[in-house]
Design an enzyme around this catalytic site. Structure first.
Site, PDB file in Angstrom:
ATOM      1  N   TYR A  93       0.835  -1.205   0.000  1.00  0.00           N
ATOM      2  CA  TYR A  93       0.000   0.000   0.000  1.00  0.00           C
ATOM      3  C   TYR A  93       0.869   1.254   0.000  1.00  0.00           C
ATOM      4  O   TYR A  93       2.031   1.236   0.408  1.00  0.00           O
ATOM      5  CB  TYR A  93      -0.954   0.016   1.200  1.00  0.00           C
ATOM      6  CG  TYR A  93      -0.302   0.232   2.558  1.00  0.00           C
ATOM      7  CD1 TYR A  93      -0.157   1.513   3.096  1.00  0.00           C
ATOM      8  CD2 TYR A  93       0.146  -0.849   3.319  1.00  0.00           C
ATOM      9  CE1 TYR A  93       0.422   1.716   4.341  1.00  0.00           C
ATOM     10  CE2 TYR A  93       0.717  -0.662   4.566  1.00  0.00           C
ATOM     11  CZ  TYR A  93       0.861   0.622   5.074  1.00  0.00           C
ATOM     12  OH  TYR A  93       1.440   0.818   6.302  1.00  0.00           O
ATOM     13  N   CYS A  94       0.301   2.341  -0.493  1.00  0.00           N
ATOM     14  CA  CYS A  94       0.928   3.664  -0.392  1.00  0.00           C
ATOM     15  C   CYS A  94      -0.127   4.621   0.163  1.00  0.00           C
ATOM     16  O   CYS A  94      -0.984   4.194   0.942  1.00  0.00           O
ATOM     17  CB  CYS A  94       1.499   4.108  -1.744  1.00  0.00           C
ATOM     18  SG  CYS A  94       0.293   4.198  -3.095  1.00  0.00           S
ATOM     19  N   TRP A  95      -0.080   5.879  -0.199  1.00  0.00           N
ATOM     20  CA  TRP A  95      -0.992   6.843   0.414  1.00  0.00           C
ATOM     21  C   TRP A  95      -2.446   6.593   0.001  1.00  0.00           C
ATOM     22  O   TRP A  95      -3.345   6.469   0.821  1.00  0.00           O
ATOM     23  CB  TRP A  95      -0.566   8.264   0.065  1.00  0.00           C
ATOM     24  CG  TRP A  95      -1.570   9.334   0.353  1.00  0.00           C
ATOM     25  CD1 TRP A  95      -2.078  10.234  -0.519  1.00  0.00           C
ATOM     26  CD2 TRP A  95      -2.202   9.627   1.605  1.00  0.00           C
ATOM     27  NE1 TRP A  95      -2.995  11.069   0.092  1.00  0.00           N
ATOM     28  CE2 TRP A  95      -3.080  10.713   1.410  1.00  0.00           C
ATOM     29  CE3 TRP A  95      -2.125   9.072   2.887  1.00  0.00           C
ATOM     30  CZ2 TRP A  95      -3.876  11.249   2.418  1.00  0.00           C
ATOM     31  CZ3 TRP A  95      -2.922   9.609   3.901  1.00  0.00           C
ATOM     32  CH2 TRP A  95      -3.775  10.691   3.673  1.00  0.00           C
TER      33      TRP A  95
END
Length: 370
Positions: A93-95
């Site tokens: 995941y990222c932002w």
């Protein structure tokens, strides 16, 4: 490539490995519990790409950013991920579940790993935390432990946990003891988001049918704030008062805050905040004791002039069930005395759950309920 069903926050338990592809700064601020940080852009690179995007344009930002991402992914493949087996299945995941995590997932899949991307990224998880706090807090059967400063409430919670009780250690999660002198040496408090993430994570482990013991806290612990829902629930819950003798409390404080003597000027700086409340003459006397390493008279006067009057005023105002509180007396806040208190308090908490009264027949010579 076959169509994949999007992975949402509800699916997190299916993935034993979580990878946070955001920058180290974002990860440090808060992250999904258990996630490891494999940034595709470090802090400086992320700032550079942001500047390029604003000043030059999206194409140039993507072109330069792609080279940075490729370099960082190559490093992760050579180092951090070099020992992962062929059947490894990480969730990335990222932002917001966009380019950063998408780039990593693409490369991991090219290697042969069944990597997947969290839909909505950390932003979706943050929304989940906020929702969980609103949902879980009202379900908790809280048993609130009150007591003047030095009543060993944190140690009592630890003793209750050793006995198998459910405990919510708010000061432990906040990494702060909650008072003017409560900051821990060399320990930074978590961000507000990280505090709330850990709070929701701990609450999710509780059995709602059993009591949860918690200390009666202010709305803030150091610089972090308790969620309003939790403050309201704390204020309405059944409470018990640890009524320890002044000498037992002083002895405990001298043990528990002994490290304050290692940073005399830091202690004096904190005491200076009390000049408006206590007057210059009193605070200067306290600062002189601090410089002489005379913690016993300093703590005794802090208890008598500052902490105890504030405690007496605040409890009746803040806790709706204060008039009906159980009271546990103790003249011994060393290990044996705290263990005895824990037995009494555990019985009280269970009795409330069963709607049966606890009488002083269960008291020991060192602790009494009245």
């Amino acid at each position: 490539m076959s169509h994949r069903k999007p992975v949402t926050v509800a699916d997190l338990s299916r993935f034993p490995v979580l990878i946070d592809a955001r920058s180290p700064g974002e990860y440090e601020l808060d992250h999904i519990p258990g996630a490891i940080n494999c940034p595709v852009l470090d802090n400086d690179e992320r700032a550079q790409i942001g500047t390029l995007y604003k000043q030059v344009g999206a194409f140039e930002a993507k072109r330069v950013g792609a080279a940075m991402v490729a370099s960082n992914l190559a490093r992760h493949l050579r180092e951090t991920l070099a020992d992962k087996p062929a059947n490894w299945k990480p969730l990335v995941y990222c932002w917001r579940g966009g380019l950063r995590s998408g780039s990593m997932v693409t490369w991991l899949r090219l290697v042969g790993w069944d990597a997947q991307q969290l839909q909505g990224g950390y932003k979706a998880y943050r929304g989940h935390v906020v929702q969980q706090l609103e949902l879980l807090v009202p379900q908790l059967r809280l048993r609130v432990l009150c007591g003047a400063t030095g009543s060993a409430k944190t140690r009592l919670l630890q003793a209750l946990e050793r006995r198998g009780a459910q405990v919510l250690d708010l000061e432990g999660l906040a990494r702060h003891k909650g008072s003017l002198l409560g900051s821990l040496p060399g320990v930074e408090q978590p961000s507000q988001k990280q505090f709330e993430t850990q709070l929701a994570h701990h609450m999710a482990q509780f059995d709602p049918a059993k009591p949860v013991f918690v200390e009666g806290e202010s709305a803030k612990i150091g610089r972090v704030a308790l969620p309003l829902t939790l403050v309201q629930h704390l204020r309405a819950a059944p409470c018990a008062e640890i009524d320890a003798t002044p000498q037992a409390r002083l002895d405990y404080l001298l043990r528990d805050y002994a490290y304050l003597g290692d940073d005399v000027e830091g202690l004096c700086d904190k005491l200076a905040y009390l000049k408006e409340l206590q007057g210059r003459e009193v605070v200067e006397r306290w600062q002189a004791w601090a410089r002489e390493h005379a913690l016993a008279p300093l703590f005794a006067e802090l208890m008598a002039l500052h902490y105890d009057p504030h405690y007496s005023r605040s409890q009746a105002r803040n806790f709706a069930q204060w008039p009906q509180r159980a009271r546990f007396a103790s003249d011994d806040l060393r290990e044996a005395g705290i263990e005895a208190l824990a037995a009494e308090v555990a019985a009280w908490g269970e009795a409330l759950a069963d709607q049966t009264p606890v009488t002083s027949a269960t008291s020991t010579s060192s602790t009494k309920i009245r």
